[in-house]
Design a protein around this motif. Structure first.
Motif, short mmCIF file in Angstrom:
data_model
loop_
_atom_site.label_atom_id
_atom_site.label_comp_id
_atom_site.label_asym_id
_atom_site.label_seq_id
_atom_site.Cartn_x
_atom_site.Cartn_y
_atom_site.Cartn_z
N VAL A 19 0.87 -1.17 0.00
CA VAL A 19 0.00 0.00 0.00
C VAL A 19 0.91 1.22 0.00
O VAL A 19 1.86 1.32 0.78
N ASP A 20 0.64 2.17 -0.91
CA ASP A 20 1.49 3.36 -1.00
C ASP A 20 1.07 4.43 0.01
O ASP A 20 0.15 4.22 0.80
N ASN A 50 -2.49 5.35 0.47
CA ASN A 50 -3.33 4.22 0.87
C ASN A 50 -3.95 3.50 -0.32
O ASN A 50 -5.07 3.00 -0.25
N ARG A 51 -3.21 3.46 -1.45
CA ARG A 51 -3.64 2.74 -2.64
C ARG A 51 -2.84 1.45 -2.75
O ARG A 51 -1.65 1.42 -2.46
N LEU A 52 -3.50 0.40 -3.19
CA LEU A 52 -2.83 -0.88 -3.40
C LEU A 52 -1.93 -0.77 -4.62
O LEU A 52 -2.35 -0.32 -5.67
N VAL A 53 -0.68 -1.17 -4.47
CA VAL A 53 0.27 -1.17 -5.57
C VAL A 53 0.60 -2.63 -5.89
O VAL A 53 1.11 -3.36 -5.04
#
Length: 147
Positions: free
Chosen positions: A101-102, A105-108
């Motif tokens: 998670v970057d 708070n986005r899934l990478v």
């Protein structure tokens, strides 16, 4: 619907580690006792305190957390992650990808077109330290690749 599948490492007995992603730089970690790459330093620290039955996955999860919290780099690992660190024999593992998670708070997703993923591909998400990826009861949720 396009479903992404993990691609197995060519040799089930090997583990390959890289200090960072191909678009990042590896950092040196300066410590009073020794200087080394951040990956090497925290890998050695984690291995010294690892339980007798620890796997490469167990150790690498803590290494990745240490390195990524201090530097703008994300260590990578492929291969027989469920292989015990200090054992001669290994019973095998199921293929998978490691995600993070970057800062926003986005899934990478650590995978791409070479692995059969593209916009619209669906992936299943599991908790850290999951060993069985073929059981629906272990899956947290699914996600769709949007770009």
């Amino acid at each position: 619907m396009n479903t992404a599948r993990a691609v197995g490492f060519p040799n089930e007995r090997l583990v390959f580690m890289a200090c960072c992603c191909d678009n990042e730089e590896s950092n040196e970690h300066r410590a009073p006792e020794a200087g080394a790459t951040a990956l090497t330093y925290f890998l050695m620290q984690s291995m010294q305190s690892a339980a007798a039955d620890a796997t490469f996955r167990d150790v690498f999860e803590s290494v990745t957390a240490e390195v990524s919290s201090r530097y703008r780099q994300n260590p990578q690992i492929e291969g027989a992650l469920d292989r015990p660190l200090f054992a001669r024999e290994f019973s095998g593992q199921q293929p998978f990808y490691v995600n993070r998670v970057d800062a926003a708070n986005r899934l990478v997703e650590i995978g791409g077109a070479a692995h059969g993923m593209r916009t619209g591909s669906q992936i299943a998400l599991f908790r850290p330290r999951t060993r069985r990826f073929d059981k629906d009861s272990n899956r947290l949720t699914t996600a769709t690749i949007v770009r």
